[in-house]
Design a protein around this motif. Structure first.
Motif, PDB file in Angstrom:
ATOM      1  N   ILE A   6       4.763   9.413   6.107  1.00 19.84           N
ATOM      2  CA  ILE A   6       5.135  10.800   5.803  1.00 19.84           C
ATOM      3  C   ILE A   6       4.791  11.074   4.345  1.00 19.84           C
ATOM      4  CG2 ILE A   6       7.158  12.249   5.292  1.00 19.84           C
ATOM      5  CD1 ILE A   6       8.386  11.432   7.862  1.00 19.84           C
ATOM      6  N   GLU A   7       4.302  12.277   4.067  1.00 20.25           N
ATOM      7  CA  GLU A   7       3.963  12.665   2.703  1.00 20.25           C
ATOM      8  C   GLU A   7       5.026  13.614   2.148  1.00 20.25           C
ATOM      9  OE1 GLU A   7      -0.106  13.927   2.063  1.00 20.25           O
ATOM     10  OE2 GLU A   7      -0.710  12.994   3.957  1.00 20.25           O
ATOM     11  N   PRO A   8       5.796  13.171   1.146  1.00 18.92           N
ATOM     12  CA  PRO A   8       6.786  14.063   0.529  1.00 18.92           C
ATOM     13  C   PRO A   8       6.156  15.235  -0.226  1.00 18.92           C
ATOM     14  CG  PRO A   8       7.367  11.771   0.151  1.00 18.92           C
ATOM     15  CD  PRO A   8       5.983  11.779   0.712  1.00 18.92           C
ATOM     16  N   GLY A   9       4.937  15.047  -0.755  1.00 18.12           N
ATOM     17  CA  GLY A   9       4.235  16.167  -1.379  1.00 18.12           C
ATOM     18  C   GLY A   9       4.402  16.301  -2.878  1.00 18.12           C
ATOM     19  N   ILE A  10       5.068  15.325  -3.530  1.00 13.83           N
ATOM     20  CA  ILE A  10       5.179  15.361  -4.992  1.00 13.83           C
ATOM     21  C   ILE A  10       4.729  14.018  -5.560  1.00 13.83           C
ATOM     22  CG2 ILE A  10       7.090  16.991  -4.888  1.00 13.83           C
ATOM     23  CD1 ILE A  10       8.900  14.645  -5.897  1.00 13.83           C
ATOM     24  N   VAL A  11       4.472  13.994  -6.870  1.00 16.10           N
ATOM     25  CA  VAL A  11       4.046  12.777  -7.548  1.00 16.10           C
ATOM     26  C   VAL A  11       5.249  11.885  -7.830  1.00 16.10           C
ATOM     27  CG1 VAL A  11       3.017  11.849  -9.663  1.00 16.10           C
ATOM     28  CG2 VAL A  11       2.063  13.924  -8.617  1.00 16.10           C
ATOM     29  N   LEU A  12       5.133  10.617  -7.450  1.00 23.92           N
ATOM     30  CA  LEU A  12       6.167   9.637  -7.763  1.00 23.92           C
ATOM     31  C   LEU A  12       5.570   8.249  -7.626  1.00 23.92           C
ATOM     32  CD1 LEU A  12       9.889   9.617  -7.106  1.00 23.92           C
ATOM     33  CD2 LEU A  12       8.599   7.665  -6.224  1.00 23.92           C
ATOM     34  N   GLU A  13       5.840   7.371  -8.611  1.00 22.73           N
ATOM     35  CA  GLU A  13       5.360   5.998  -8.564  1.00 22.73           C
ATOM     36  C   GLU A  13       6.504   5.055  -8.215  1.00 22.73           C
ATOM     37  OE1 GLU A  13       3.499   8.563 -11.500  1.00 22.73           O
ATOM     38  OE2 GLU A  13       4.944   7.079 -12.280  1.00 22.73           O
ATOM     39  N   GLY A  14       6.167   3.984  -7.493  1.00 21.72           N
ATOM     40  CA  GLY A  14       7.186   3.037  -7.075  1.00 21.72           C
ATOM     41  C   GLY A  14       7.930   2.383  -8.218  1.00 21.72           C
ATOM     42  N   GLY A  15       7.252   2.185  -9.364  1.00 17.83           N
ATOM     43  CA  GLY A  15       7.903   1.560 -10.503  1.00 17.83           C
ATOM     44  C   GLY A  15       8.907   2.445 -11.207  1.00 17.83           C
ATOM     45  N   SER A  16       8.974   3.719 -10.808  1.00 23.77           N
ATOM     46  CA  SER A  16       9.877   4.656 -11.475  1.00 23.77           C
ATOM     47  C   SER A  16      11.251   4.728 -10.832  1.00 23.77           C
ATOM     48  CB  SER A  16       9.260   6.060 -11.495  1.00 23.77           C
ATOM     49  OG  SER A  16       9.228   6.622 -10.182  1.00 23.77           O
ATOM     50  N   ILE A  17      11.456   4.017  -9.726  1.00 24.47           N
ATOM     51  CA  ILE A  17      12.739   4.073  -9.025  1.00 24.47           C
ATOM     52  C   ILE A  17      13.204   2.670  -8.647  1.00 24.47           C
ATOM     53  CG2 ILE A  17      12.445   6.401  -8.074  1.00 24.47           C
ATOM     54  CD1 ILE A  17      11.541   5.031  -5.437  1.00 24.47           C
ATOM     55  N   ASP A  18      14.517   2.504  -8.548  1.00 18.68           N
ATOM     56  CA  ASP A  18      15.088   1.250  -8.058  1.00 18.68           C
ATOM     57  C   ASP A  18      16.388   1.597  -7.347  1.00 18.68           C
ATOM     58  OD1 ASP A  18      14.502  -1.692  -8.202  1.00 18.68           O
ATOM     59  OD2 ASP A  18      16.587  -1.740  -8.888  1.00 18.68           O
ATOM     60  N   VAL A  19      16.595   1.029  -6.151  1.00 18.60           N
ATOM     61  CA  VAL A  19      17.757   1.391  -5.341  1.00 18.60           C
ATOM     62  C   VAL A  19      18.648   0.180  -5.089  1.00 18.60           C
ATOM     63  CG1 VAL A  19      16.508   3.260  -4.194  1.00 18.60           C
ATOM     64  CG2 VAL A  19      16.562   0.991  -3.135  1.00 18.60           C
ATOM     65  N   ASN A  20      19.923   0.470  -4.792  1.00 14.95           N
ATOM     66  CA  ASN A  20      20.845  -0.608  -4.435  1.00 14.95           C
ATOM     67  C   ASN A  20      21.040  -0.715  -2.929  1.00 14.95           C
ATOM     68  OD1 ASN A  20      22.516   1.583  -3.872  1.00 14.95           O
ATOM     69  ND2 ASN A  20      24.288   0.783  -4.998  1.00 14.95           N
ATOM     70  N   GLY A  21      20.388   0.142  -2.165  1.00 16.77           N
ATOM     71  CA  GLY A  21      20.477   0.083  -0.708  1.00 16.77           C
ATOM     72  C   GLY A  21      21.757   0.640  -0.138  1.00 16.77           C
ATOM     73  N   ALA A  22      22.644   1.136  -1.002  1.00 17.73           N
ATOM     74  CA  ALA A  22      23.931   1.650  -0.544  1.00 17.73           C
ATOM     75  C   ALA A  22      24.113   3.119  -0.875  1.00 17.73           C
ATOM     76  CB  ALA A  22      25.063   0.837  -1.175  1.00 17.73           C
ATOM     77  N   LEU A  66      14.790  12.529   8.108  1.00 19.87           N
ATOM     78  CA  LEU A  66      15.094  11.501   7.121  1.00 19.87           C
ATOM     79  C   LEU A  66      16.573  11.383   6.800  1.00 19.87           C
ATOM     80  CD1 LEU A  66      11.970  12.125   4.937  1.00 19.87           C
ATOM     81  CD2 LEU A  66      12.496  10.019   6.140  1.00 19.87           C
ATOM     82  N   ALA A  67      17.393  12.264   7.364  1.00 21.28           N
ATOM     83  CA  ALA A  67      18.839  12.102   7.218  1.00 21.28           C
ATOM     84  C   ALA A  67      19.309  10.791   7.840  1.00 21.28           C
ATOM     85  CB  ALA A  67      19.566  13.282   7.859  1.00 21.28           C
ATOM     86  N   ALA A  68      18.494  10.207   8.710  1.00 22.84           N
ATOM     87  CA  ALA A  68      18.858   8.965   9.397  1.00 22.84           C
ATOM     88  C   ALA A  68      18.243   7.726   8.748  1.00 22.84           C
ATOM     89  CB  ALA A  68      18.427   9.047  10.863  1.00 22.84           C
ATOM     90  N   TYR A  69      17.656   7.875   7.534  1.00 25.09           N
ATOM     91  CA  TYR A  69      16.912   6.763   6.915  1.00 25.09           C
ATOM     92  C   TYR A  69      17.389   6.513   5.488  1.00 25.09           C
ATOM     93  CZ  TYR A  69      13.675   7.127  10.827  1.00 25.09           C
ATOM     94  OH  TYR A  69      13.132   7.141  12.087  1.00 25.09           O
ATOM     95  N   ARG A  70      17.144   5.271   5.032  1.00 25.07           N
ATOM     96  CA  ARG A  70      17.466   4.907   3.653  1.00 25.07           C
ATOM     97  C   ARG A  70      16.515   3.804   3.196  1.00 25.07           C
ATOM     98  NH1 ARG A  70      23.487   3.374   2.805  1.00 25.07           N
ATOM     99  NH2 ARG A  70      23.707   5.649   2.763  1.00 25.07           N
ATOM    100  N   MET A  71      16.151   3.840   1.920  1.00 28.45           N
ATOM    101  CA  MET A  71      15.311   2.795   1.344  1.00 28.45           C
ATOM    102  C   MET A  71      16.135   1.528   1.143  1.00 28.45           C
ATOM    103  SD  MET A  71      13.150   2.866  -2.230  1.00 28.45           S
ATOM    104  CE  MET A  71      12.278   1.395  -2.802  1.00 28.45           C
ATOM    105  N   PRO A  72      15.678   0.382   1.687  1.00 30.76           N
ATOM    106  CA  PRO A  72      16.415  -0.871   1.477  1.00 30.76           C
ATOM    107  C   PRO A  72      16.244  -1.373   0.044  1.00 30.76           C
ATOM    108  CG  PRO A  72      14.887  -1.013   3.357  1.00 30.76           C
ATOM    109  CD  PRO A  72      14.519   0.207   2.572  1.00 30.76           C
ATOM    110  N   PRO A  73      17.189  -2.174  -0.446  1.00 31.44           N
ATOM    111  CA  PRO A  73      17.022  -2.779  -1.774  1.00 31.44           C
ATOM    112  C   PRO A  73      15.939  -3.850  -1.718  1.00 31.44           C
ATOM    113  CG  PRO A  73      18.925  -3.725  -0.695  1.00 31.44           C
ATOM    114  CD  PRO A  73      18.436  -2.627   0.209  1.00 31.44           C
ATOM    115  N   GLU A  74      15.409  -4.206  -2.870  1.00 26.60           N
ATOM    116  CA  GLU A  74      14.286  -5.149  -2.894  1.00 26.60           C
ATOM    117  C   GLU A  74      14.684  -6.540  -2.397  1.00 26.60           C
ATOM    118  OE1 GLU A  74      11.141  -6.693  -6.241  1.00 26.60           O
ATOM    119  OE2 GLU A  74      11.608  -4.552  -6.179  1.00 26.60           O
ATOM    120  N   TRP A  75      15.964  -6.895  -2.505  1.00 26.19           N
ATOM    121  CA  TRP A  75      16.386  -8.221  -2.061  1.00 26.19           C
ATOM    122  C   TRP A  75      16.588  -8.302  -0.553  1.00 26.19           C
ATOM    123  CZ3 TRP A  75      19.417  -5.130  -5.307  1.00 26.19           C
ATOM    124  CH2 TRP A  75      20.528  -4.536  -4.708  1.00 26.19           C
TER     125      TRP A  75
END
Length: 369
Positions: free
Chosen positions: A166-182, A12-21
């Protein structure tokens, strides 16, 4: 709690979550069916939901889960009627909705759906172009009933649509995070540090998970959530990235309102924050709607709970003059996107709105991106 597997860190060092836009491949939704979620109002919800599906389908494909195979024709007819009421092309918009049987405990696809990370264009390492993260889901700290069906939604969707999970193995909901893609992610202390999620993890541990799995370097913490929010303070009711250098946050102007000190504290934190390169963010504000009360309960109504689709922003509206103020601000912040209002006064009785109900599937990177 097991540590992060070394193979996950390497991959996952080669991956990043894109921003919603960023461009979307599709939007995941789950048709409402849990009567307990909207007690006393459930009959009002399916038509509103069908209208929301129709609005999204005008701009991007929709992948819609239903709990009963016998529902599919009825749901399709309701969506087709909503598309016609909107005056959109019947064949084009209806064809953009894939309705299929995949049972859920509830309709909150933002929180139990897959969260995608894309391979960075600058990285030539082997691996799929895109990976879905299947975080554990425990019904917002085991607040409600069964959550076994919701917890396996990402795996089921991966099997249907053929994406890697892939399963990270901890509890997390999508509404709890927001990214800028950078490289930056916004979240809240009241949710991610709540012992009802991951009691064995410290703040540093949680930051390690966010950095590893979302591909971020900069974790930004707000404090508490708004009144009535049963998620313990999801970020998508508070503040959202609207560009890599810009955050929009809700603000309450009435000092007597319970949300006033919470939102002022969050605004002060935002103004002191720096991005992944050490630069301050541009901070924009939108008002809170007037308090929405039902059956004596304050509901978590917020204009921050908008969904960014391809070519549009779907914004909750609450039959208030503030609707126009929020829509005007979002139109300015998203030039080239149409702001579409979704009636949410009844929808929010379920303690969520447009963003809580939707989960984007970003387009995977191409060879040239």
């Amino acid at each position: 709690m097991n540590p992060i597997p070394p193979e996950h860190r390497r991959l996952l060092a080669a991956y990043r979550m894109p921003p919603e836009w960023a461009p979307h491949l599709a939007c995941y939704l789950a048709w409402p069916h849990n009567l307990d979620t909207w007690p006393g109002k459930f009959d009002l919800i399916p038509p509103i939901y069908a209208d929301m599906v129709a609005a999204i389908a005008r701009f991007e494909p929709v992948r819609l889960m239903v709990n009963n195979e016998t529902q599919i024709d009825e749901v399709r007819a309701m969506i087709r009627d909503a598309i016609r009421r909107r005056g959109d092309s019947d064949d084009a918009a209806t064809g953009a909705v894939d309705i299929f049987y995949l049972p859920t405990n509830d309709a909150w696809a933002r929180d139990h759906g897959p969260i995608f990370v894309n391979r960075l264009a600058t990285d030539s390492a082997a691996g799929p172009n895109q990976i879905a993260l299947d975080w554990r889901f425990n019904s917002w700290g085991r607040k409600y009933g069964a959550f076994d069906l919701d917890d396996v939604v990402p795996q089921k969707l991966g099997g249907r649509y053929g994406f890697d999970v892939i399963e990270p193995g901890i509890v997390l909901e999508g509404g709890s995070i927001d990214v800028n893609g950078a490289g930056s992610v916004l979240t809240t202390e009241s949710c991610l540090l709540n012992p009802n999620r991951n009691p064995a993890l410290s703040r540093a541990d949680i930051e390690d998970y966010l950095r590893t799995y979302l591909g971020v370097s900069n974790v930004l913490w707000l404090g508490d959530g708004i009144a009535g929010d049963d998620t313990d303070g999801h970020i998508d009711d508070l503040a959202r990235f609207v560009a890599r250098d810009t955050i929009v946050t809700v603000l309450e102007d009435d000092p007597a309102d319970v949300n006033y000190p919470v939102l002022r504290d969050n605004l002060n934190r935002l103004r002191a924050m720096r991005d992944q390169d050490g630069r301050p963010f541009k901070i924009e504000t939108i008002p809170m709607p007037p308090a929405v009360i039902y059956d004596g309960a304050r509901l978590p109504a917020s204009y921050a709970n908008f969904y960014i689709a391809n070519g549009a922003v779907l914004m909750p509206r609450f039959m208030s003059p503030q609707d126009n103020v929020a829509a005007s601000t979002l139109s300015r912040l998203f030039p080239g996107r149409r702001v579409v209002g979704v009636p949410s006064t009844d929808l929010v009785w379920g303690l969520g709105s447009v963003h809580c109900l939707s989960q984007q599937h970003p387009a995977p990177p191409t060879a040239s991106s």
